[in-house]
Design a protein around this motif. Structure first.
Motif, PDB file in Angstrom:
ATOM      1  N   GLU A 166       0.848  -1.054   0.033  1.00 60.96           N
ATOM      2  CA  GLU A 166      -0.073   0.045   0.037  1.00 60.96           C
ATOM      3  C   GLU A 166       0.862   1.179   0.212  1.00 60.96           C
ATOM      4  OE1 GLU A 166      -2.377  -0.494   3.462  1.00 60.96           O
ATOM      5  OE2 GLU A 166      -3.268  -2.584   2.399  1.00 60.96           O
ATOM      6  N   SER A 167       2.059   1.287   0.806  1.00 59.00           N
ATOM      7  CA  SER A 167       2.821   2.331   0.811  1.00 59.00           C
ATOM      8  C   SER A 167       3.469   2.515  -0.446  1.00 59.00           C
ATOM      9  CB  SER A 167       3.801   2.531   2.058  1.00 59.00           C
ATOM     10  OG  SER A 167       4.719   1.189   1.921  1.00 59.00           O
ATOM     11  N   SER A 205       1.198   4.200  -3.087  1.00 60.30           N
ATOM     12  CA  SER A 205       1.031   5.616  -2.754  1.00 60.30           C
ATOM     13  C   SER A 205       1.995   6.284  -3.289  1.00 60.30           C
ATOM     14  CB  SER A 205       0.678   6.002  -1.422  1.00 60.30           C
ATOM     15  OG  SER A 205      -0.400   5.396  -0.787  1.00 60.30           O
TER      16      SER A 205
END
Length: 160
Positions: free
Chosen positions: A79-80, A83
């Motif tokens: 997820e990071s 982003s």
């Protein structure tokens, strides 16, 4: 007391039971060692391949290349990373014509078991901005991997 009966019905079966238990234990230890060795080999390969995929791209294909690299990730790190690439790396690479090529000269297993592994990856990266000369950097990364659905996926990627 009839010693032949004691020997036949007590001592011999007891020794046989002890030998069978020892053989079972040794087989378990052998299988565990083989599983760990296999995990170590598979995880170091996945860490090396994954690191190159995460850190290499060309300005004209950056979106496709880095989004494809997401398939090698799992958990919060996935997820990071998503982003970061969508907000910083992809727009910057397109706007400033940035390309990067990572290579992995060395990897070393820190720990490994059949479901989780930690690998130290040494990385060389050449970055080109526009038509300028490449800038070379060397670094190392601690890569944590988890086995998900039969594949080693990166769950953490920490520079050291």
């Amino acid at each position: 007391m009839d010693w032949s009966r004691v020997l036949a019905y007590g001592v011999v079966p007891g020794i046989a039971l002890i030998l069978a238990m020892a053989a079972g234990f040794l087989k378990y230890v052998d299988n565990s060692a083989r599983d760990s060795a296999t995990a170590r080999i598979e995880a170091t390969q996945a860490a090396s391949t994954g690191t190159v995929a995460l850190l290499s791209y060309t300005s004209d294909k950056v979106e496709q290349q880095l989004n494809d690299a997401r398939n090698l990730l799992t958990g919060g790190f996935g997820e990071s990373y998503t982003s970061l690439i969508n907000e910083v790396v992809i727009p910057g690479a397109k706007q400033q014509q940035i390309s990067a090529l990572a290579t992995v000269p060395r990897v070393g297993s820190v720990s490994a078991d059949p479901g989780r592994a930690v690998v130290l990856v040494f990385v060389n990266q050449a970055v080109v901005v526009g038509s300028s000369a490449p800038t070379d950097t060397a670094s190392s990364v601690r890569v944590t991997l988890e086995k998900v659905g039969g594949k080693w996926l990166i769950s953490d990627f920490t520079p050291v």
